[in-house]
Design a protein around this motif. Sequence first.
Motif, mmCIF file in Angstrom:
data_model
loop_
_atom_site.group_PDB
_atom_site.id
_atom_site.type_symbol
_atom_site.label_atom_id
_atom_site.label_comp_id
_atom_site.label_asym_id
_atom_site.label_seq_id
_atom_site.Cartn_x
_atom_site.Cartn_y
_atom_site.Cartn_z
ATOM 1 N N LEU A 37 80.293 57.072 -8.312
ATOM 2 C CA LEU A 37 81.216 58.202 -8.470
ATOM 3 C C LEU A 37 80.562 59.471 -7.941
ATOM 4 C CD1 LEU A 37 83.747 59.630 -9.544
ATOM 5 C CD2 LEU A 37 82.630 59.710 -11.790
ATOM 6 N N GLY A 38 79.275 59.640 -8.278
ATOM 7 C CA GLY A 38 78.540 60.805 -7.783
ATOM 8 C C GLY A 38 78.530 60.863 -6.267
ATOM 9 N N ALA A 39 78.316 59.721 -5.635
ATOM 10 C CA ALA A 39 78.276 59.671 -4.166
ATOM 11 C C ALA A 39 79.648 60.004 -3.574
ATOM 12 C CB ALA A 39 77.824 58.280 -3.707
ATOM 13 N N VAL A 40 80.704 59.470 -4.176
ATOM 14 C CA VAL A 40 82.061 59.741 -3.686
ATOM 15 C C VAL A 40 82.386 61.225 -3.835
ATOM 16 C CG1 VAL A 40 84.517 59.334 -4.166
ATOM 17 C CG2 VAL A 40 82.939 57.403 -4.010
ATOM 18 N N LEU A 41 81.990 61.817 -4.943
ATOM 19 C CA LEU A 41 82.265 63.242 -5.161
ATOM 20 C C LEU A 41 81.447 64.100 -4.200
ATOM 21 C CD1 LEU A 41 82.522 63.439 -9.068
ATOM 22 C CD2 LEU A 41 84.332 63.075 -7.376
ATOM 23 N N ALA A 42 80.191 63.670 -3.919
ATOM 24 C CA ALA A 42 79.347 64.431 -2.982
ATOM 25 C C ALA A 42 79.918 64.392 -1.571
ATOM 26 C CB ALA A 42 77.922 63.874 -3.000
ATOM 27 N N GLU A 43 80.591 63.302 -1.223
ATOM 28 C CA GLU A 43 81.201 63.150 0.106
ATOM 29 C C GLU A 43 82.566 63.831 0.205
ATOM 30 O OE1 GLU A 43 80.514 61.829 3.174
ATOM 31 O OE2 GLU A 43 78.475 61.896 2.393
ATOM 32 N N ALA A 44 83.114 64.260 -0.926
ATOM 33 C CA ALA A 44 84.496 64.772 -0.933
ATOM 34 C C ALA A 44 84.618 66.021 -0.073
ATOM 35 C CB ALA A 44 84.937 65.069 -2.360
ATOM 36 N N ARG A 45 85.737 66.088 0.664
ATOM 37 C CA ARG A 45 86.030 67.245 1.512
ATOM 38 C C ARG A 45 87.413 67.761 1.163
ATOM 39 N NH1 ARG A 45 81.563 66.526 1.901
ATOM 40 N NH2 ARG A 45 80.198 66.155 3.695
ATOM 41 N N LEU A 46 87.560 69.095 1.266
ATOM 42 C CA LEU A 46 88.868 69.703 1.007
ATOM 43 C C LEU A 46 89.416 70.244 2.315
ATOM 44 C CD1 LEU A 46 91.074 70.615 -0.984
ATOM 45 C CD2 LEU A 46 89.765 72.722 -1.328
ATOM 46 N N ASP A 47 90.480 69.623 2.801
ATOM 47 C CA ASP A 47 91.138 70.099 4.015
ATOM 48 C C ASP A 47 92.120 71.203 3.607
ATOM 49 O OD1 ASP A 47 91.981 68.807 7.042
ATOM 50 O OD2 ASP A 47 93.452 70.100 6.048
ATOM 51 N N PRO A 48 92.076 72.348 4.317
ATOM 52 C CA PRO A 48 92.917 73.481 3.891
ATOM 53 C C PRO A 48 94.419 73.189 3.944
ATOM 54 C CG PRO A 48 91.866 73.918 6.015
ATOM 55 C CD PRO A 48 91.239 72.678 5.470
ATOM 56 N N ARG A 49 94.791 72.098 4.600
ATOM 57 C CA ARG A 49 96.221 71.767 4.630
ATOM 58 C C ARG A 49 96.677 71.106 3.332
ATOM 59 N NH1 ARG A 49 95.622 69.106 10.499
ATOM 60 N NH2 ARG A 49 93.563 68.798 9.589
ATOM 61 N N GLY A 50 95.739 70.957 2.381
ATOM 62 C CA GLY A 50 96.160 70.444 1.074
ATOM 63 C C GLY A 50 95.741 69.016 0.799
ATOM 64 N N LEU A 51 94.659 68.591 1.460
ATOM 65 C CA LEU A 51 94.206 67.211 1.270
ATOM 66 C C LEU A 51 92.751 67.193 0.797
ATOM 67 C CD1 LEU A 51 94.650 64.100 1.688
ATOM 68 C CD2 LEU A 51 93.670 64.423 3.980
ATOM 69 N N VAL A 52 92.518 66.560 -0.336
ATOM 70 C CA VAL A 52 91.133 66.292 -0.745
ATOM 71 C C VAL A 52 90.889 64.815 -0.460
ATOM 72 C CG1 VAL A 52 91.786 65.918 -3.181
ATOM 73 C CG2 VAL A 52 89.405 66.399 -2.577
ATOM 74 N N TRP A 53 89.758 64.524 0.205
ATOM 75 C CA TRP A 53 89.530 63.132 0.581
ATOM 76 C C TRP A 53 88.049 62.801 0.501
ATOM 77 C CZ3 TRP A 53 86.633 61.672 4.927
ATOM 78 C CH2 TRP A 53 86.310 62.714 5.825
ATOM 79 N N SER A 54 87.770 61.510 0.391
ATOM 80 C CA SER A 54 86.389 61.044 0.439
ATOM 81 C C SER A 54 86.390 59.622 0.977
ATOM 82 C CB SER A 54 85.719 61.113 -0.939
ATOM 83 O OG SER A 54 84.338 60.831 -0.803
ATOM 84 N N VAL A 55 85.183 59.129 1.218
ATOM 85 C CA VAL A 55 85.069 57.803 1.821
ATOM 86 C C VAL A 55 83.941 57.035 1.138
ATOM 87 C CG1 VAL A 55 83.590 58.725 3.648
ATOM 88 C CG2 VAL A 55 84.778 56.549 4.027
ATOM 89 N N VAL A 56 84.135 55.732 1.021
ATOM 90 C CA VAL A 56 83.109 54.891 0.414
ATOM 91 C C VAL A 56 83.027 53.600 1.234
ATOM 92 C CG1 VAL A 56 84.745 53.882 -1.260
ATOM 93 C CG2 VAL A 56 82.300 53.901 -1.766
ATOM 94 N N ASP A 57 81.812 53.102 1.404
ATOM 95 C CA ASP A 57 81.618 51.889 2.197
ATOM 96 C C ASP A 57 81.594 50.653 1.302
ATOM 97 O OD1 ASP A 57 81.397 52.920 4.830
ATOM 98 O OD2 ASP A 57 79.425 53.733 4.293
ATOM 99 N N GLU A 58 81.986 49.544 1.896
ATOM 100 C CA GLU A 58 81.983 48.276 1.164
ATOM 101 C C GLU A 58 80.601 47.985 0.566
ATOM 102 O OE1 GLU A 58 83.575 45.073 3.495
ATOM 103 O OE2 GLU A 58 83.743 43.739 1.766
ATOM 104 N N ALA A 59 79.549 48.335 1.303
ATOM 105 C CA ALA A 59 78.192 48.070 0.805
ATOM 106 C C ALA A 59 77.912 48.870 -0.473
ATOM 107 C CB ALA A 59 77.164 48.417 1.885
ATOM 108 N N GLN A 60 78.433 50.110 -0.524
ATOM 109 C CA GLN A 60 78.244 50.923 -1.736
ATOM 110 C C GLN A 60 78.986 50.307 -2.921
ATOM 111 O OE1 GLN A 60 79.594 54.604 0.434
ATOM 112 N NE2 GLN A 60 78.192 55.558 -1.041
#
Length: 339
Positions: free
Chosen positions: A215-238
Amino acid sequence: MTITTPEWERATAALRGDPMVVACHMDPDADTLGSGLALAEALRRARRASPQVVVGSPDGEAARLPRRLGQLPGAAQVADPASLRVPATLVVVDCSGPDRLGGLSWLVDQAAQVIWIDHHRDGGAPGDVRLVDPEAAATAELVAELVRRMGVRLDGAVATNLYAGLVTDTGRFGHGSTTPAALELGAELVAAGVDVVGLTRLLFAEQRFAELRLLGAVLAEARLDPRGLVWSVVDEAQLDEAGLAFGETDGLVDHLRTVSEAECALLLKRRRSGELKGSLRSISGVEVRSMAAALGGGGHDQAAGFSVTADLDDVVERIAQAVAAARAPVPEAAPAARR
Ligand code: MN
Protein backbone atom coordinates in the motif's frame (compact mmCIF):
# COMPACT_ATOMS: atom_id res chain seq x y z
CA MET A 1 -35.10 -3.20 -15.28
CA THR A 2 -36.41 -5.73 -12.84
CA ILE A 3 -36.76 -9.46 -13.17
CA THR A 4 -40.30 -10.68 -13.74
CA THR A 5 -41.99 -13.49 -11.81
CA PRO A 6 -42.03 -15.81 -14.87
CA GLU A 7 -38.28 -15.29 -15.23
CA TRP A 8 -37.69 -16.25 -11.59
CA GLU A 9 -39.91 -19.30 -12.09
CA ARG A 10 -38.06 -20.34 -15.23
CA ALA A 11 -34.78 -20.05 -13.33
CA THR A 12 -35.90 -22.12 -10.35
CA ALA A 13 -37.35 -24.77 -12.68
CA ALA A 14 -34.11 -24.92 -14.68
CA LEU A 15 -31.86 -25.22 -11.61
CA ARG A 16 -32.04 -28.98 -11.32
CA GLY A 17 -29.92 -31.95 -12.34
CA ASP A 18 -26.26 -32.86 -12.71
CA PRO A 19 -23.79 -32.37 -14.18
CA MET A 20 -24.04 -28.73 -13.21
CA VAL A 21 -21.27 -26.13 -13.08
CA VAL A 22 -21.40 -22.76 -11.31
CA ALA A 23 -18.84 -20.42 -12.87
CA CYS A 24 -17.32 -17.32 -11.22
CA HIS A 25 -15.36 -14.61 -13.03
CA MET A 26 -11.60 -14.25 -13.43
CA ASP A 27 -9.75 -12.34 -10.72
CA PRO A 28 -12.61 -13.27 -8.40
CA ASP A 29 -14.10 -10.90 -5.85
CA ALA A 30 -16.33 -11.72 -2.89
CA ASP A 31 -19.51 -11.17 -4.90
CA THR A 32 -18.77 -13.68 -7.64
CA LEU A 33 -17.28 -16.31 -5.34
CA GLY A 34 -19.75 -15.75 -2.47
CA SER A 35 -22.68 -15.93 -4.90
CA GLY A 36 -21.31 -19.09 -6.51
CA LEU A 37 -20.60 -20.88 -3.23
CA ALA A 38 -23.95 -19.85 -1.71
CA LEU A 39 -25.89 -21.04 -4.74
CA ALA A 40 -24.01 -24.36 -4.87
CA GLU A 41 -24.67 -24.97 -1.17
CA ALA A 42 -28.37 -24.11 -1.56
CA LEU A 43 -28.70 -26.48 -4.54
CA ARG A 44 -27.13 -29.28 -2.52
CA ARG A 45 -29.40 -28.60 0.46
CA ALA A 46 -32.45 -28.62 -1.80
CA ARG A 47 -31.18 -31.92 -3.30
CA ARG A 48 -31.50 -30.37 -6.74
CA ALA A 49 -27.87 -30.79 -7.85
CA SER A 50 -24.28 -31.17 -6.65
CA PRO A 51 -22.63 -28.46 -8.73
CA GLN A 52 -18.94 -28.03 -9.32
CA VAL A 53 -17.91 -24.44 -8.57
CA VAL A 54 -15.19 -23.09 -10.83
CA VAL A 55 -13.33 -19.78 -11.17
CA GLY A 56 -12.30 -18.36 -14.55
CA SER A 57 -8.66 -17.71 -15.43
CA PRO A 58 -6.91 -16.27 -18.49
CA ASP A 59 -5.58 -19.65 -19.65
CA GLY A 60 -8.39 -21.82 -18.28
CA GLU A 61 -6.04 -23.42 -15.75
CA ALA A 62 -6.81 -23.62 -12.03
CA ALA A 63 -7.11 -20.08 -10.65
CA ARG A 64 -5.31 -19.07 -7.50
CA LEU A 65 -7.90 -17.81 -5.04
CA PRO A 66 -7.19 -14.63 -3.13
CA ARG A 67 -6.12 -15.55 0.40
CA ARG A 68 -9.14 -13.85 1.98
CA LEU A 69 -11.66 -15.42 -0.34
CA GLY A 70 -10.07 -18.82 0.19
CA GLN A 71 -11.42 -18.66 3.73
CA LEU A 72 -15.07 -18.26 2.74
CA PRO A 73 -17.07 -21.34 3.75
CA GLY A 74 -16.90 -23.95 0.99
CA ALA A 75 -14.06 -22.25 -0.90
CA ALA A 76 -11.98 -25.42 -0.58
CA GLN A 77 -14.48 -27.15 -2.89
CA VAL A 78 -13.61 -24.87 -5.84
CA ALA A 79 -12.88 -27.33 -8.64
CA ASP A 80 -9.80 -27.69 -10.81
CA PRO A 81 -10.98 -26.96 -14.37
CA ALA A 82 -9.19 -30.14 -15.46
CA SER A 83 -11.85 -32.11 -13.55
CA LEU A 84 -14.82 -30.39 -15.25
CA ARG A 85 -17.40 -32.39 -17.11
CA VAL A 86 -19.37 -30.72 -19.90
CA PRO A 87 -22.34 -29.42 -17.90
CA ALA A 88 -25.98 -30.04 -18.65
CA THR A 89 -26.54 -26.78 -16.79
CA LEU A 90 -24.08 -23.92 -16.48
CA VAL A 91 -24.79 -21.11 -14.04
CA VAL A 92 -22.67 -17.99 -14.57
CA VAL A 93 -22.53 -15.54 -11.67
CA ASP A 94 -21.49 -11.86 -11.67
CA CYS A 95 -20.07 -11.85 -15.21
CA SER A 96 -20.95 -9.13 -17.71
CA GLY A 97 -20.06 -11.47 -20.58
CA PRO A 98 -18.41 -14.81 -21.46
CA ASP A 99 -15.01 -13.08 -21.75
CA ARG A 100 -15.02 -12.73 -17.95
CA LEU A 101 -14.55 -16.50 -17.75
CA GLY A 102 -11.30 -16.26 -19.73
CA GLY A 103 -10.14 -19.70 -20.84
CA LEU A 104 -13.30 -21.28 -19.41
CA SER A 105 -15.67 -19.51 -21.79
CA TRP A 106 -15.97 -22.82 -23.70
CA LEU A 107 -18.41 -23.81 -20.96
CA VAL A 108 -20.92 -21.28 -22.32
CA ASP A 109 -20.74 -22.81 -25.80
CA GLN A 110 -20.91 -26.41 -24.68
CA ALA A 111 -23.42 -26.44 -21.83
CA ALA A 112 -26.88 -27.72 -22.78
CA GLN A 113 -28.47 -24.76 -20.96
CA VAL A 114 -27.02 -21.58 -19.49
CA ILE A 115 -28.44 -19.60 -16.58
CA TRP A 116 -26.95 -16.12 -16.33
CA ILE A 117 -27.14 -14.24 -13.01
CA ASP A 118 -25.64 -10.76 -13.00
CA HIS A 119 -26.06 -7.10 -12.08
CA HIS A 120 -23.75 -5.38 -14.58
CA ARG A 121 -25.27 -2.81 -16.89
CA ASP A 122 -23.29 -3.85 -19.96
CA GLY A 123 -25.83 -6.44 -20.99
CA GLY A 124 -24.67 -8.81 -23.67
CA ALA A 125 -24.90 -11.71 -21.27
CA PRO A 126 -26.06 -14.76 -23.17
CA GLY A 127 -28.18 -17.41 -21.52
CA ASP A 128 -31.28 -19.51 -21.91
CA VAL A 129 -32.44 -18.04 -18.61
CA ARG A 130 -31.30 -14.53 -17.72
CA LEU A 131 -31.55 -13.08 -14.25
CA VAL A 132 -29.89 -9.76 -14.96
CA ASP A 133 -30.79 -6.69 -12.91
CA PRO A 134 -28.42 -3.71 -12.94
CA GLU A 135 -30.32 -2.24 -10.04
CA ALA A 136 -29.31 -5.09 -7.74
CA ALA A 137 -26.58 -4.01 -5.34
CA ALA A 138 -24.76 -7.30 -5.80
CA THR A 139 -25.20 -10.58 -7.63
CA ALA A 140 -25.55 -11.95 -4.09
CA GLU A 141 -28.86 -10.09 -3.85
CA LEU A 142 -30.19 -11.97 -6.87
CA VAL A 143 -28.88 -15.30 -5.59
CA ALA A 144 -30.55 -14.64 -2.22
CA GLU A 145 -33.91 -14.29 -3.97
CA LEU A 146 -33.26 -17.47 -5.93
CA VAL A 147 -32.37 -19.36 -2.74
CA ARG A 148 -35.61 -18.20 -1.10
CA ARG A 149 -37.59 -19.30 -4.13
CA MET A 150 -35.99 -22.76 -3.92
CA GLY A 151 -37.32 -22.99 -0.37
CA VAL A 152 -33.86 -23.01 1.22
CA ARG A 153 -33.17 -21.05 4.41
CA LEU A 154 -30.76 -18.13 4.21
CA ASP A 155 -28.47 -19.28 7.00
CA GLY A 156 -25.11 -20.92 7.71
CA ALA A 157 -22.62 -21.01 4.84
CA VAL A 158 -25.27 -19.69 2.44
CA ALA A 159 -25.79 -16.55 4.55
CA THR A 160 -22.08 -15.96 5.16
CA ASN A 161 -21.20 -16.18 1.48
CA LEU A 162 -24.07 -13.93 0.44
CA TYR A 163 -23.17 -11.35 3.08
CA ALA A 164 -19.55 -11.37 1.85
CA GLY A 165 -20.75 -10.48 -1.67
CA LEU A 166 -23.24 -7.89 -0.49
CA VAL A 167 -20.95 -6.08 1.94
CA THR A 168 -18.12 -5.97 -0.62
CA ASP A 169 -20.09 -4.74 -3.63
CA THR A 170 -21.85 -2.04 -1.60
CA GLY A 171 -18.52 -0.78 -0.23
CA ARG A 172 -19.53 -1.84 3.26
CA PHE A 173 -22.94 -0.26 2.69
CA GLY A 174 -21.34 3.02 1.67
CA HIS A 175 -21.57 3.19 -2.14
CA GLY A 176 -24.49 4.40 -4.22
CA SER A 177 -25.63 0.79 -4.66
CA THR A 178 -26.69 0.74 -1.00
CA THR A 179 -30.44 0.49 -1.45
CA PRO A 180 -33.08 -0.23 1.18
CA ALA A 181 -33.30 -3.73 -0.30
CA ALA A 182 -29.55 -4.23 0.18
CA LEU A 183 -29.76 -3.12 3.81
CA GLU A 184 -32.81 -5.31 4.41
CA LEU A 185 -31.00 -8.34 3.00
CA GLY A 186 -28.00 -7.46 5.17
CA ALA A 187 -30.25 -7.34 8.22
CA GLU A 188 -31.82 -10.68 7.32
CA LEU A 189 -28.41 -12.31 6.95
CA VAL A 190 -27.14 -10.85 10.22
CA ALA A 191 -30.32 -12.04 11.96
CA ALA A 192 -29.55 -15.51 10.55
CA GLY A 193 -26.25 -15.49 12.41
CA VAL A 194 -23.57 -14.10 10.09
CA ASP A 195 -20.42 -13.29 12.07
CA VAL A 196 -20.20 -9.62 11.02
CA VAL A 197 -17.09 -8.85 13.05
CA GLY A 198 -15.16 -11.92 11.90
CA LEU A 199 -16.16 -11.52 8.27
CA THR A 200 -15.37 -7.78 8.21
CA ARG A 201 -11.97 -8.49 9.69
CA LEU A 202 -11.33 -11.23 7.14
CA LEU A 203 -12.47 -9.17 4.14
CA PHE A 204 -11.34 -5.65 5.01
CA ALA A 205 -9.66 -4.94 8.30
CA GLU A 206 -6.82 -7.40 8.52
CA GLN A 207 -3.71 -7.43 6.41
CA ARG A 208 -0.24 -8.89 6.52
CA PHE A 209 2.76 -6.58 6.88
CA ALA A 210 3.74 -7.18 3.24
CA GLU A 211 0.36 -5.84 2.15
CA LEU A 212 0.82 -2.73 4.26
CA ARG A 213 4.20 -2.14 2.58
CA LEU A 214 2.62 -2.63 -0.84
CA LEU A 215 0.00 0.00 0.00
CA GLY A 216 2.87 2.33 0.87
CA ALA A 217 4.47 1.72 -2.52
CA VAL A 218 1.19 2.32 -4.38
CA LEU A 219 0.62 5.56 -2.48
CA ALA A 220 4.22 6.69 -3.13
CA GLU A 221 3.67 6.12 -6.87
CA ALA A 222 0.32 7.96 -6.88
CA ARG A 223 0.01 10.93 -9.23
CA LEU A 224 -2.65 13.62 -9.39
CA ASP A 225 -3.53 14.72 -12.91
CA PRO A 226 -5.02 18.24 -12.85
CA ARG A 227 -7.86 17.07 -15.08
CA GLY A 228 -9.27 15.24 -12.08
CA LEU A 229 -7.58 11.86 -12.11
CA VAL A 230 -5.61 10.29 -9.28
CA TRP A 231 -3.79 7.18 -10.46
CA SER A 232 -1.08 4.73 -9.52
CA VAL A 233 0.50 1.59 -10.87
CA VAL A 234 1.58 -1.71 -9.38
CA ASP A 235 3.49 -4.58 -10.99
CA GLU A 236 2.55 -8.23 -10.85
CA ALA A 237 5.87 -8.95 -9.12
CA GLN A 238 4.98 -6.52 -6.32
CA LEU A 239 1.60 -8.23 -5.87
CA ASP A 240 3.33 -11.62 -5.76
CA GLU A 241 5.75 -10.37 -3.14
CA ALA A 242 2.83 -9.22 -1.00
CA GLY A 243 1.03 -12.51 -1.60
CA LEU A 244 -1.89 -10.76 -3.28
CA ALA A 245 -3.79 -12.15 -6.25
CA PHE A 246 -4.49 -9.93 -9.23
CA GLY A 247 -8.13 -9.41 -8.31
CA GLU A 248 -7.34 -8.61 -4.73
CA THR A 249 -6.51 -4.93 -5.06
CA ASP A 250 -9.85 -3.27 -4.23
CA GLY A 251 -8.37 -2.11 -0.95
CA LEU A 252 -5.57 -0.32 -2.82
CA VAL A 253 -7.81 1.56 -5.24
CA ASP A 254 -10.13 2.47 -2.37
CA HIS A 255 -7.25 4.47 -0.86
CA LEU A 256 -6.82 6.37 -4.12
CA ARG A 257 -10.53 7.01 -4.05
CA THR A 258 -10.22 9.18 -0.94
CA VAL A 259 -8.53 12.05 -2.82
CA SER A 260 -10.87 15.04 -2.76
CA GLU A 261 -9.20 16.94 -5.64
CA ALA A 262 -9.94 14.10 -8.06
CA GLU A 263 -13.11 13.08 -9.86
CA CYS A 264 -11.95 9.57 -10.46
CA ALA A 265 -9.31 7.05 -9.28
CA LEU A 266 -7.39 4.59 -11.43
CA LEU A 267 -5.15 1.74 -10.34
CA LEU A 268 -3.19 0.07 -13.13
CA LYS A 269 -1.87 -3.42 -12.53
CA ARG A 270 0.86 -4.47 -14.91
CA ARG A 271 1.02 -8.15 -15.77
CA ARG A 272 4.34 -9.76 -16.70
CA SER A 273 2.90 -10.22 -20.18
CA GLY A 274 2.74 -6.43 -20.45
CA GLU A 275 -1.04 -6.39 -20.24
CA LEU A 276 -2.48 -3.60 -18.10
CA LYS A 277 -5.50 -4.25 -15.96
CA GLY A 278 -7.19 -1.04 -14.84
CA SER A 279 -9.56 -0.56 -11.91
CA LEU A 280 -11.58 2.66 -12.18
CA ARG A 281 -13.54 4.17 -9.33
CA SER A 282 -15.69 7.29 -9.39
CA ILE A 283 -15.05 9.81 -6.63
CA SER A 284 -17.36 12.71 -7.54
CA GLY A 285 -20.09 10.66 -9.17
CA VAL A 286 -18.80 10.86 -12.76
CA GLU A 287 -19.73 7.73 -14.65
CA VAL A 288 -16.68 5.50 -15.23
CA ARG A 289 -18.25 2.51 -16.97
CA SER A 290 -18.05 4.12 -20.42
CA MET A 291 -14.39 5.06 -19.80
CA ALA A 292 -13.66 1.38 -19.16
CA ALA A 293 -15.84 0.35 -22.10
CA ALA A 294 -13.79 2.58 -24.43
CA LEU A 295 -10.83 0.37 -23.53
CA GLY A 296 -12.73 -2.86 -24.03
CA GLY A 297 -13.87 -3.27 -20.41
CA GLY A 298 -17.01 -2.60 -18.47
CA GLY A 299 -18.60 -2.74 -15.05
CA HIS A 300 -20.79 -0.39 -13.07
CA ASP A 301 -21.37 3.37 -13.25
CA GLN A 302 -19.19 4.01 -10.20
CA ALA A 303 -16.76 1.08 -10.41
CA ALA A 304 -15.45 -0.44 -13.61
CA GLY A 305 -12.41 -2.17 -15.08
CA PHE A 306 -10.59 -3.04 -18.27
CA SER A 307 -7.69 -5.07 -19.58
CA VAL A 308 -5.59 -3.70 -22.38
CA THR A 309 -2.19 -4.23 -23.91
CA ALA A 310 -0.99 -0.68 -24.48
CA ASP A 311 1.52 1.89 -23.33
CA LEU A 312 0.92 2.99 -19.74
CA ASP A 313 1.22 6.72 -20.48
CA ASP A 314 -1.27 6.39 -23.35
CA VAL A 315 -3.79 4.64 -21.13
CA VAL A 316 -3.46 7.28 -18.40
CA GLU A 317 -3.81 10.04 -20.99
CA ARG A 318 -6.95 8.49 -22.49
CA ILE A 319 -8.57 8.14 -19.08
CA ALA A 320 -7.55 11.67 -18.02
CA GLN A 321 -9.12 13.08 -21.20
CA ALA A 322 -12.29 11.09 -20.56
CA VAL A 323 -12.42 12.39 -16.97
CA ALA A 324 -12.01 15.97 -18.19
CA ALA A 325 -14.84 15.43 -20.68
CA ALA A 326 -17.11 13.76 -18.12
CA ARG A 327 -16.56 16.34 -15.42
CA ALA A 328 -19.84 17.70 -14.19
CA PRO A 329 -20.30 21.31 -15.35
CA VAL A 330 -19.76 23.88 -12.63
CA PRO A 331 -23.21 24.97 -11.44
CA GLU A 332 -24.03 28.62 -12.10
CA ALA A 333 -23.83 30.91 -9.12
CA ALA A 334 -27.14 31.55 -7.42
CA PRO A 335 -28.72 34.88 -8.37
CA ALA A 336 -27.70 37.64 -5.97
CA ALA A 337 -31.33 38.46 -5.20
CA ARG A 338 -31.75 35.10 -3.49
CA ARG A 339 -28.87 35.56 -1.09
MN1 MN B 1 -20.85 -7.96 -8.32
